[in-house]
Enzyme design. Structure first.
Site, PDB file in Angstrom:
ATOM      1  N   CYS A   1      -0.486   4.019   2.294  1.00 22.12           N
ATOM      2  CA  CYS A   1      -0.238   3.754   3.712  1.00 22.12           C
ATOM      3  C   CYS A   1       1.213   4.009   4.102  1.00 22.12           C
ATOM      4  O   CYS A   1       1.493   4.595   5.157  1.00 22.12           O
ATOM      5  CB  CYS A   1      -0.575   2.301   4.045  1.00 22.12           C
ATOM      6  N   ASP A   2       2.149   3.544   3.275  1.00 20.88           N
ATOM      7  CA  ASP A   2       3.540   3.452   3.701  1.00 20.88           C
ATOM      8  C   ASP A   2       4.518   4.314   2.908  1.00 20.88           C
ATOM      9  O   ASP A   2       5.718   4.326   3.217  1.00 20.88           O
ATOM     10  CB  ASP A   2       4.004   1.990   3.624  1.00 20.88           C
TER      11      ASP A   2
ATOM     12  N   CYS B   1       0.836  -1.201   0.000  1.00 20.19           N
ATOM     13  CA  CYS B   1       0.000   0.000   0.000  1.00 20.19           C
ATOM     14  C   CYS B   1       0.871   1.252   0.000  1.00 20.19           C
ATOM     15  O   CYS B   1       1.460   1.592   1.036  1.00 20.19           O
ATOM     16  CB  CYS B   1      -0.942   0.003   1.210  1.00 20.19           C
TER      17      CYS B   1
END
Length: 312
Positions: A136-137, A133
């Site tokens: 997300c990261d 992701c």
């Protein structure tokens, strides 16, 4: 067989939020989860994009959701759901390993899991240098190098997104061409931070606590080469598809070409009384915050479907 208003299948953020809203609507509901409450989220070490809860981790966030649901009186059963069937009277029979329910409504919140690339070390470093992701990261790779596995639209779009953070983004494509749309491929080609290695696969990732060595295979010649970096200075993002958990409703509900459940903005599927929430649903963004929004909408829609007062 127990009679209920609602069975929520899946205990990730979508399912837990649905349980919270169901209790607030005074519905007689049960949440069924087969493995661990929190779903895929509990594997995330750092979560810094959930509004109002900065610098947390997936386990702590999902644990707080679980506690909130339980404190409100949510009924949670830890077991497998073996079948969901729609009966002639319009109700659903939901069978688990330990019980069976006859319910008026079902919320399917079973999620979707990233499809692994299959290289050695992928499981070991998942969440510690290997991610699925970019949203997300991505920010954890500011000023670093990242490798993006995949050649479709998702991989290319995520590679473009990662250029906001990483100094260098290398797309690893196992074939001799991209499968992305021409407009996306053009944007990729025009971005100076992105390079593409065609006919290449990752064979192995090694290191200590974080990856340090990465081995590639030339898919044309079979030759393997290993590149070494300072530990923690690179990451691998895998975008080779996701696997929606829809086995329980195949043949019952309408799915898109990738297997995701199709629903309207109220989370209602084509089957009256069957609602969906979270990553198992066809949608453009799959994040914790969108899963919780889906769960709230689904429970609210169930309440309206049953003729109960809805949240104001």
């Amino acid at each position: 067989m127990s009679d209920k208003d609602l069975v929520i299948v899946g205990g990730g953020p979508a399912g837990l939020t649905a349980a919270i809203y169901a209790r607030r609507a005074l519905l007689d509901a049960v949440l069924v989860e087969q493995e661990a409450l929190g779903g895929q989220v509990i594997l995330t070490n750092e979560v810094d994009n959930y509004p109002g809860v900065p610098q947390t981790d997936g386990f702590s966030l999902s644990d707080a959701m679980q506690k909130q649901a339980v404190d409100l009186g949510a009924d949670i059963e830890m077991t497998d759901v073996s079948s969901i069937k729609r009966e002639a009277d319009g109700r659903f029979s939901v069978t688990t390993a330990t019980n069976s329910y006859m319910v008026k409504t079902v919320i399917l919140a079973t999620g979707a899991t990233p499809r692994p690339a299959g290289f050695e070390g992928e499981d070991k470093y998942s969440g510690h240098g290997i991610s699925y992701c970019a949203t997300c990261d991505g920010m954890f790779y500011r000023g670093k190098q990242v490798f993006v596995v995949g050649g479709g639209n998702s991989a290319c779009e995520e590679a473009l997104f990662l250029t906001r953070f990483a100094d260098k983004v290398t797309l690893i494509v196992r074939k001799d061409h991209l499968r992305a749309q021409a407009s996306v491929a053009k944007r990729l080609d025009e971005n100076p931070k992105i390079s593409v290695r065609y006919l290449t696969s990752i064979v192995k990732v090694e290191g200590g606590d974080l990856p340090k060595d990465i081995t590639f295979r030339n898919n044309e010649t079979g030759e393997q080469t290993t590149e070494s970096y300072q530990e923690g200075t690179f990451g691998v993002f895998v975008f080779v598809g996701r696997l929606p958990a829809t086995d329980l409703v195949k043949g019952l509900v309408k799915l898109d070409e990738r297997g995701y459940v199709i629903a309207d903005e109220r989370m209602q599927t084509n089957v009256p009384g069957l609602f969906v929430a979270g990553d198992v649903r066809q949608k453009t963004l799959r994040q914790i915050v969108t899963a919780t929004a889906d769960g709230a909408c689904a429970a609210n829609s169930v309440s309206a479907y049953l003729g109960q007062p809805v949240e104001g």
